[in-house]
Scaffold this active site. Structure first.
Site, PDB file in Angstrom:
ATOM      1  CB  CYS A  81      -0.948   0.007   1.190  1.00  0.00           C
ATOM      2  SG  CYS A  81      -2.020  -1.423   1.237  1.00  0.00           S
ATOM      3  CB  CYS A 200     -13.385  -2.881   6.216  1.00  0.00           C
ATOM      4  SG  CYS A 200     -13.531  -3.952   7.657  1.00  0.00           S
ATOM      5  CB  SER A 201     -10.171   0.521   3.128  1.00  0.00           C
ATOM      6  OG  SER A 201      -9.507  -0.707   3.090  1.00  0.00           O
ATOM      7  CG  HIS A 327      -6.914   1.062   0.140  1.00  0.00           C
ATOM      8  ND1 HIS A 327      -5.791   1.658  -0.383  1.00  0.00           N
ATOM      9  CD2 HIS A 327      -6.450   0.151   1.043  1.00  0.00           C
ATOM     10  CE1 HIS A 327      -4.715   1.130   0.188  1.00  0.00           C
ATOM     11  NE2 HIS A 327      -5.087   0.202   1.041  1.00  0.00           N
TER      12      HIS A 327
END
Ligand SMILES: [Zn+2]
Lengths: 378, 142
Positions: A81, A200-201, A327
């Site tokens: 990431c 949560c993303s 994301h």
């Protein structure tokens, strides 16, 4: 050595693009950033391309095949990431060294569907047998350490999601633009205690791009919309006794932040805006302390105070963050910096942080890597 | 019916060792110079970078819970819910495992737990050999 300036910054709206390739998304973001800078691909001396899942496929070259094959070096990077921040840092070094006057950074990703993660293994699948390797469980466990130490509650973690989803309603490029009040966050599907689905993303596709130039080039282009990179820092995880059994998202971030503040000659109190790696709601709480936005153990009170919401003392993830903007792994670090640039230029529209002059962007890569950049209105 | 070496029990995860007597244990590694403790063998010490390779030791089988999550959704085909636990063993080694035999609402950091070897959910390899795994239980309930 020349200072490094961002003169072009843009991204595509994050979401799902089933009919387009990752390099088409990257090419679109690249053209938008070039148009924003007033430069053409023919002015660009090198391309730094970031992807987690497609860096090995020559992403930079594939982008150039879409927008103009000028023969310049393409550097394709993958660092989980932190891929996007890694590409920006390499581009920064390329300008800083005097080799290039103008470079393009592009981050692009089409994320796999479903829950990410799950390492290859011999023998029976470890998931469920030896705890969980899933990212929600890993970040839930990191959050529960904070709970054990400081009494941080599930409501405080959930308020991060409430805040970031509210911010996303003002961002036309966010994937999910819907208010999610506390009761809705808490009532959504429990994934890994204390993380519900809305904590949560958002797993989406996306691309973002930046044009970085030398001071000389920035002066030619005019400084009115230029943003100076005061610090560009990347770290790997230092030794921690429980790591890698317990992923340590804290020390790698603290190290990057400390070195970035030192490089910039600034501290957390100088920041007007922060985009940090809220891959899960627990992570945002931990990073408040990791980045020095509050004292040790005070992160729960910081979210309760409203100081990190738009209009507060230090707004965090005004874009909606990874939780609701989305994301797309390799694009995330570049997009975080696009957001900061828009605020420093005063071009962030309804979500503008009034008078923002200095901003920090942070990303965390599993495994681990942390990138911290500090940007300043030129 | 001589036991084929192919069908002897096999470790279901890297930290498990199975002795010639068939008994399972957890193997840790300790740096001879700085005392750092690791769950896997490395070429040099992760902590102090000493080129003296860390030495193996047989790990303790009790410890304290450091962190946990109650996992309600996992990868496809994985039975949920279960408690994912990070346990500090009494000799400094940290392991991740599944905590069983506990009310999820009663899980607390610092609670004493025992390490229990098991049949790794009854898994067999393609020759039919069983696997040896482990899980944790609250201490006293083992
Ligand atoms: Zn050592």
């Amino acid at each position: 050595m020349s200072d490094v300036y961002i003169v072009g910054a843009d991204m595509i709206a994050f979401g799902r693009y089933p009919d387009r390739t990752y390099y088409q998304l990257g090419a679109e973001a690249s053209l938008k950033a070039l148009d924003d800078s007033g430069l053409s691909i023919k002015d660009i001396g090198a391309v730094y391309a970031s992807s987690c899942f497609n860096a090995q496929s020559m992403l930079g070259q594939k982008v150039l095949k879409e927008i103009g094959q000028t023969g310049v070096p393409c550097i394709n990077v993958s660092n989980a990431c932190a891929s996007g921040a890694t590409a920006v840092r390499e581009a920064f070094i390329g300008i800083k060294s005097g080799i290039y006057d103008a470079v393009l950074v592009v981050g692009s990703e089409k994320n796999p569907r479903g829950m990410l993660g799950g390492a290859p293994h011999d023998g029976p699948p470890p998931e469920g047998l030896f705890g969980s390797e899933s990212m929600p469980a890993v970040f839930a466990e990191a959050g529960m350490v904070h709970t054990a130490a400081y009494g941080t509650t599930i409501e405080q973690f959930a308020q991060v999601a409430v805040k970031n989803h509210h911010h996303a309603t003002m961002n036309p490029k966010a994937a999910y633009r819907k208010e999610t009040p506390l009761d809705e966050v808490l009532a959504s599907e429990m994934i890994a205690w204390p993380l519900t689905k809305l904590m949560c993303s958002a797993n989406v596709d996306g691309a973002a791009a930046l044009v970085l130039v030398s001071e000389k080039k920035a002066r030619e282009l005019g400084m009115s919309r230029a943003v100076r990179i005061r610090a560009s820092m990347l770290t790997s995880d230092p030794y921690e006794p429980r790591n890698p059994v317990m992923f340590d998202c804290n020390s790698v971030t603290r190290l990057a932040a400390a070195k970035a503040y030192e490089m910039a000659g600034l501290g957390p109190k100088d920041l007007d805006i922060v985009e940090l790696h809220d891959c899960f709601a627990t992570a945002e709480i931990l990073h408040y302390e990791n980045l020095g936005l509050c004292g040790e153990g005070e992160a729960g009170r910081l979210i309760d105070s409203g100081d990190t919401a738009l209009g507060g003392r230090i707004p965090v993830n005004v874009s909606g963050g990874l939780l609701s903007k989305g994301h797309p792994i390799g694009a995330t670090g570049v997009a975080n910096m696009v957001e900061i640039v828009e605020h420093l230029r005063g071009e962030a529209g309804a979500r503008q942080v009034t008078g923002a002059r200095i901003g920090l962007s942070h990303v965390l890569g599993f495994g681990a890597a942390a990138g911290v950049h500090i940007l300043e209105k030129a | 019916m001589a036991t084929d070496s192919l069908t002897l029990p096999k470790p279901a995860t890297g930290v498990i060792r199975i002795g010639t007597d068939g008994r399972a244990s957890i193997e840790g590694f300790r740096c001879r110079d700085c005392g750092g403790v690791f769950a896997e063998q490395t070429m040099s010490c992760r902590r102090c970078a000493s080129r003296n390779a860390p030495e193996a030791f047989r790990a303790a089988e009790s410890g304290k819970l450091y962190s946990w999550s109650v996992v309600h959704r996992s990868y496809p085909g994985i039975a949920v819910p279960f408690v994912s636990a990070i346990v500090d063993l009494d000799d400094g080694l940290t392991l991740k495992g599944t905590l069983r035999g506990v009310d999820a609402a009663a899980v607390r950091q610092g609670m004493p737990v025992s390490l229990v070897f098991d049949d790794a959910g009854g898994a067999r390899d393609k020759e039919g050999a069983p696997y040896v795994g482990f899980h944790f239980t609250p201490k006293g309930d083992a």
